[in-house]
Enzyme design. Sequence first.
Site, PDB file in Angstrom:
ATOM      1  N   HIS A 131      11.803  -0.084   0.540  1.00 42.47           N
ATOM      2  CA  HIS A 131      13.190  -0.015   1.042  1.00 42.47           C
ATOM      3  C   HIS A 131      13.795   1.382   0.822  1.00 42.47           C
ATOM      4  CE1 HIS A 131      13.051  -4.440   1.086  1.00 42.47           C
ATOM      5  NE2 HIS A 131      14.221  -4.455   1.697  1.00 42.47           N
ATOM      6  N   GLU A 183      19.012  -4.086   2.392  1.00 45.79           N
ATOM      7  CA  GLU A 183      18.887  -5.299   3.220  1.00 45.79           C
ATOM      8  C   GLU A 183      20.200  -5.578   3.948  1.00 45.79           C
ATOM      9  OE1 GLU A 183      16.478  -7.964   4.067  1.00 45.79           O
ATOM     10  OE2 GLU A 183      15.267  -6.281   3.447  1.00 45.79           O
ATOM     11  N   ASP A 231       6.833  -7.644   4.434  1.00 43.16           N
ATOM     12  CA  ASP A 231       7.619  -7.150   3.298  1.00 43.16           C
ATOM     13  C   ASP A 231       8.610  -8.260   2.950  1.00 43.16           C
ATOM     14  OD1 ASP A 231       8.814  -5.186   1.453  1.00 43.16           O
ATOM     15  OD2 ASP A 231      10.493  -5.131   2.846  1.00 43.16           O
ATOM     16  N   SER A 232       9.268  -8.110   1.798  1.00 41.09           N
ATOM     17  CA  SER A 232      10.327  -9.065   1.460  1.00 41.09           C
ATOM     18  C   SER A 232      11.447  -9.004   2.490  1.00 41.09           C
ATOM     19  CB  SER A 232      10.896  -8.734   0.075  1.00 41.09           C
ATOM     20  OG  SER A 232      11.503  -7.449   0.110  1.00 41.09           O
ATOM     21  N   CYS A 290       4.932  -3.783   0.799  1.00 38.93           N
ATOM     22  CA  CYS A 290       5.892  -4.083  -0.259  1.00 38.93           C
ATOM     23  C   CYS A 290       5.192  -3.830  -1.593  1.00 38.93           C
ATOM     24  CB  CYS A 290       6.306  -5.555  -0.150  1.00 38.93           C
ATOM     25  SG  CYS A 290       7.377  -6.136  -1.459  1.00 38.93           S
ATOM     26  N   CYS A 326       9.356   1.668  -3.922  1.00 42.77           N
ATOM     27  CA  CYS A 326       9.772   0.460  -3.188  1.00 42.77           C
ATOM     28  C   CYS A 326       9.960   0.902  -1.747  1.00 42.77           C
ATOM     29  CB  CYS A 326      11.078  -0.077  -3.774  1.00 42.77           C
ATOM     30  SG  CYS A 326      11.890  -1.334  -2.733  1.00 42.77           S
TER      31      CYS A 326
HETATM   32  N1  DGL Z   1      10.344  -3.526  -0.447  1.00 40.49           N
HETATM   33  C1  DGL Z   1       9.900  -4.086  -1.647  1.00 40.49           C
HETATM   34  C2  DGL Z   1       9.033  -3.153  -2.486  1.00 40.49           C
HETATM   35  O1  DGL Z   1       8.427  -2.262  -1.943  1.00 40.49           O
HETATM   36  C3  DGL Z   1      10.677  -5.079  -2.428  1.00 40.49           C
HETATM   37  C4  DGL Z   1      12.141  -5.012  -2.560  1.00 40.49           C
HETATM   38  C5  DGL Z   1      12.634  -6.351  -3.078  1.00 40.49           C
HETATM   39  O2  DGL Z   1      12.519  -7.309  -2.321  1.00 40.49           O
HETATM   40  O3  DGL Z   1      13.101  -6.419  -4.222  1.00 40.49           O
HETATM   41  O4  DGL Z   1       8.922  -3.304  -3.659  1.00 40.49           O
END
Ligand code: DGL
Length: 283
Positions: A200, A166, A22-23, A85, A198
Site C-alpha cells: 500500500h 484503503e 492483496d488485502s 501483499c 507494504c
Molecule cells: N498490502 C499489504 C502488505 O503489503 C497489507 C496491508 C494490510 O492489509 O494491513 O503488507
Amino acid sequence: MTTFSERASTPVATTAPIGIFDSGIGGLSVLRHIQARLPHENVLYFADSGFAPYGGKPEQFIVTRSLAITDFLLQHGAKAIVVACNTATAAAIKALRACHPRLPIVGVEPGLKPAAALSKNNTIGVLATERTLASSKFRQLSERIAADSGVRVLTQACTGLADQIEKGELQSAATAELVQRYAAPLIAQGADTLVLGCTHYPFVLPLFQDAICDAGSGPITIIDTGRPIALHLASLLKDHDLLNASSSPGLLLTFTTGSEIALRDALKKLLDLQPSTAKVTIN
Ligand code: DGL
C-alpha cells in the site's frame, strides 16, 4: 462479463491469466509494474478489501483467506499466482506452496537486500505492518541480511496507514501525520535507506518524501519492490514456458470482497484503468 475462455476458441495455458491478490488495493502498486513488464499477459486482480487490513489480524486468518482467494483465482483459470501483499506472503506463502506444489507462486517481501546494498552508513529502516514484522519469515530475513552485510535493521510498524490508503486518503492531513510519525524515528536513528515493506505504501510516496524533507537529514533512498517482483514473475513464467506470446494488450479483470465503487475509483485514480470490476463473496 468477458471470460478468458471466450477470448480464444482453443484456450492454451499460456493465454491463461496471472492471478494477483492483496488485502485490498495495495497490490495495485505491484500490478502497475507487472503490466509494464508483461503488457500482453491477461490478469485477474483480487482485492480482499472486505477483510482488510490484514496487518493486525491473526496469522491463521490470513492463511485461510489466502488459500480461499488462491482457489478462487485458480477456478477462474489462473496459470500463476502473485501474492502482492507482504503480510500475506509472510503468513501464508508456505501453506500456498504446500497446497499447490506445481503452481508458480511469487510472493513479496520487504526489500532488505537492495536496501543493505544501497545504504552508505549501514543503517536501514523498514516500514511494514505489525503482522509482517512479527513473522518468523521477516525475522529470518532480517537476521540473514544483518549477518551477511553487517547492516543495522531498524523496524517500524505502521498501524493504520494501509487503512488510510484503503479509504483513498492519499493526501489527507491525518495520513501525512501518520507517515511523519512512523518515518521520523527511523530517520532520527540514522537510517539513510527506508524500505516500504507494504504494497500500500508506494501510493503515499510523496508523503514519505515530505517527511524526509521535514526531518532535514541527508539524502535518504526509498525502496519499493514492485519492479523486481515483476522481473521475477517474468523469469518464472519463462522458465515454466508460460509466457503469453500474444501481441495484443492483456485483459484485466478485477474482483473485490469490499466495495466495487471503491475498487473502481482506486483503479482509475491510481493506475488510470477502467477494467471490469465484480463484487464477490468467498469464505
Ligand atoms: N498490502 C499489504 C502488505 O503489503 C497489507 C496491508 C494490510 O492489509 O494491513 O503488507
